[in-house]
Each structure stands twice: as C-alpha cells, then as structure tokens.
Motif scaffolding. Structure first.
Motif, PDB file in Angstrom:
ATOM      1  N   SER A  34       0.011  13.956  38.306  1.00 11.88           N
ATOM      2  CA  SER A  34      -0.611  15.189  37.799  1.00 11.88           C
ATOM      3  C   SER A  34      -0.360  15.398  36.314  1.00 11.88           C
ATOM      4  O   SER A  34      -0.577  16.492  35.808  1.00 11.88           O
ATOM      5  N   GLN A  35       0.120  14.347  35.621  1.00 11.38           N
ATOM      6  CA  GLN A  35       0.412  14.446  34.187  1.00 11.38           C
ATOM      7  C   GLN A  35       1.360  15.615  33.877  1.00 11.38           C
ATOM      8  O   GLN A  35       1.191  16.353  32.915  1.00 11.38           O
ATOM      9  N   GLY A  36       2.377  15.777  34.716  1.00 14.16           N
ATOM     10  CA  GLY A  36       3.409  16.772  34.459  1.00 14.16           C
ATOM     11  C   GLY A  36       3.079  18.187  34.857  1.00 14.16           C
ATOM     12  O   GLY A  36       3.838  19.104  34.538  1.00 14.16           O
ATOM     13  N   GLN A  37       1.989  18.389  35.581  1.00 14.13           N
ATOM     14  CA  GLN A  37       1.602  19.736  36.003  1.00 14.13           C
ATOM     15  C   GLN A  37       2.047  19.973  37.444  1.00 14.13           C
ATOM     16  O   GLN A  37       1.525  19.376  38.381  1.00 14.13           O
ATOM     17  N   LEU A  38       3.022  20.868  37.616  1.00 14.13           N
ATOM     18  CA  LEU A  38       3.510  21.207  38.947  1.00 14.13           C
ATOM     19  C   LEU A  38       3.164  22.650  39.279  1.00 14.13           C
ATOM     20  O   LEU A  38       3.122  23.512  38.405  1.00 14.13           O
ATOM     21  N   THR A  39       2.946  22.907  40.562  1.00  8.96           N
ATOM     22  CA  THR A  39       2.782  24.281  41.018  1.00  8.96           C
ATOM     23  C   THR A  39       4.153  24.945  41.086  1.00  8.96           C
ATOM     24  O   THR A  39       5.192  24.282  40.994  1.00  8.96           O
ATOM     25  N   HIS A  75       8.144  14.849  30.399  1.00  7.21           N
ATOM     26  CA  HIS A  75       6.980  15.201  31.222  1.00  7.21           C
ATOM     27  C   HIS A  75       6.733  16.707  31.327  1.00  7.21           C
ATOM     28  O   HIS A  75       5.649  17.182  30.975  1.00  7.21           O
ATOM     29  N   LEU A  76       7.728  17.436  31.831  1.00  8.42           N
ATOM     30  CA  LEU A  76       7.472  18.814  32.256  1.00  8.42           C
ATOM     31  C   LEU A  76       7.362  19.803  31.102  1.00  8.42           C
ATOM     32  O   LEU A  76       6.450  20.634  31.080  1.00  8.42           O
TER      33      LEU A  76
END
Length: 266
Positions: free
Chosen positions: A40-45, A112-113
């Motif tokens: 997700s290219q560093g996109q977390l819920t 990443h994040l």
C-alpha cells in the motif's frame, strides 16, 4: 504434492494479523502488517496501524521486562562469579533482541510510514512511536558513551509535540498519549521530574479546560482520553512527591497501564 499457493488480499492479511494478535503471536502480526505497508506504499488504516503498535509494544515489553528481571537477580548478594558472568551474557542477548526490534520500528517509521502519512494525527502517531522506541533503547544505553538514542528520541518527541499542538485538540487521545510518553522521557531518561511535571500538567490543564465541550471525532471515545488523563494525574502526583523529597523514589512511572487502542503506553 507441491504446496498450494494462496494470494492474500488486504482483508486476508488484516484478518491474519488480528488472528495472530488473539493468539499472542506478535511477530506474525508485524509480518502481516509489513506486507500491507509494502503493498500500500506505506498507507495503513487506523486498525492496521493500531495492530502494528500493539504487536511491537508487546514484543518490546516482554524484552524490557526480561532484562529488568535478570538485572534484579544480578544485584543479589549470593551470586557466584560464574553466575554473574552468565547473567551478563543473558542481558546482552536480551538487549541485542530489543535493539533489533526497536530498530525495526524506527526503520519502518523513517522509510515508509512517516513519509507516507497524512498531515495531522497520522504524522503525530508515527513520530510518537519513533520517539517511544528510541526511548526504550535509551533506557538501557543512556550511560554508554556516544549513544544517540536519547537525543533521537527527544528530536522525535519534539517534532511530534509541535505538530500535535498545531493540529490536534487538547482532548485528542493521540495528543494526550504523546504528552504522557514525552513526560516519561523527561523523567526516566533525562532524570528531570520537574520538566516531566511541567509537560504533564500543561497537557492535563489544557484538556480539562475543554473537557465539558469535547465531542469525540470518528474513531475516538471519551474513555480513551479520560484514561490517559488519569495516568497523567497519577504520574504528576508521584513526580511531585519526588521533587519535594529531592530525589527519585522509583526509576519507573507510577503505572504500567497501557492504552493499546491508540498505541499509548509507557
């Protein structure tokens, strides 16, 4: 028969991460969330990042507690020289594992994040995590010449706190959790209960001033904020007592309670 190859969707990975959490297999949780970070290219819920925070917290808490247990045994008067050597060896093993886990967190944050996080609460959340895990390293290395963990922890906390003040409401659980852990940094790492009390009191007072008009946003509950406020109050009482006595009564915070939903902890 060759093994069956299964392609996992994002929902599959999230389910496996939740399953691993219930089974207390926290490294499996980390592995599943890492795969989501890559895809997700560093996109977390919010749920995914909460699981990541819970897993790393449990992994490092076990290691920190193990080190303290061995350190306590090492201070006994009835140890032989051979036993002391073996205890030192075990402490080094635990410390090496802790360093690896904390470095894993920091690398995820830096590479990443944090770069992929949206401004506001998400950036603050990840920057707070970075400060937390450098602080855990500083707990066991602050007396070592040349160690940068305390400095890097302070930089992460300062950045996160500046952005929390600008973007988050005083009662927001992430802002309060950051204030709590930043205050613990000043107490445990900088040996300054005065600065810890000042920061904790400032966050506490600002939240109390708006508590009657606070309306939780989506994903928040007033219970989360109230629990952190209680922790801030407990620590302020403990640290104020230390200041009055002119010294520390304990090297740790007043409570080991963890608010895992938002990654708020000691």
């Amino acid at each position: 028969m060759s093994p069956v190859k299964v392609t996992l969707s994002r929902l599959d990975c999230l389910y496996l991460a939740r399953l691993a959490e219930q089974a207390e297999r926290y490294q499996d949780v980390v592995d599943q969330i890492k795969s989501l970070i890559v895809s997700s290219q560093g996109q977390l819920t919010a749920d995914e990042r909460s699981l990541l925070s819970i897993a790393f917290k449990n992994i490092t808490s076990n290691l920190r507690n193990a080190w303290r247990a061995v350190d306590s045994l090492e201070k006994r008067d009835d140890n032989t020289k051979r036993q002391l050597v073996l205890m030192q060896l075990e402490k080094k093993r635990i410390k090496d594992e802790l360093y690896g886990a904390c470095k894993d967190v920091v690398d995820l944050m830096d590479n990443h994040l944090i770069p992929s996080a949206s401004p506001g609460e998400e950036k603050v959340f990840y920057s707070k995590m970075k400060g937390d895990y450098y602080r855990y390293l500083a707990e066991f290395s602050k007396d070592e010449p040349g160690d940068q963990s305390a400095k890097l922890s302070l930089e992460a906390y300062k950045w996160a706190y500046k952005h929390a003040l600008a973007n988050l409401e005083p009662m927001h659980p992430t802002r309060l959790g950051l204030a709590l852990n930043f205050a613990v940094y000043y107490h445990d790492i900088m040996d300054s209960p005065e600065r810890a009390c000042f920061l904790a009191k400032d966050a506490f007072d600002e939240a109390i001033a708006v508590i009657s008009s606070h309306v939780p946003k989506t994903g928040q509950t007033i219970e989360d904020s109230l629990m952190i406020l209680q922790l801030l109050r407990d620590d302020m009482i403990l640290w104020s007592g230390e200041i009055q006595q002119g010294g520390f009564t304990d090297t740790n915070s007043s409570s080991q309670v963890t608010v895992l939903r938002y990654g708020t902890d000691r």
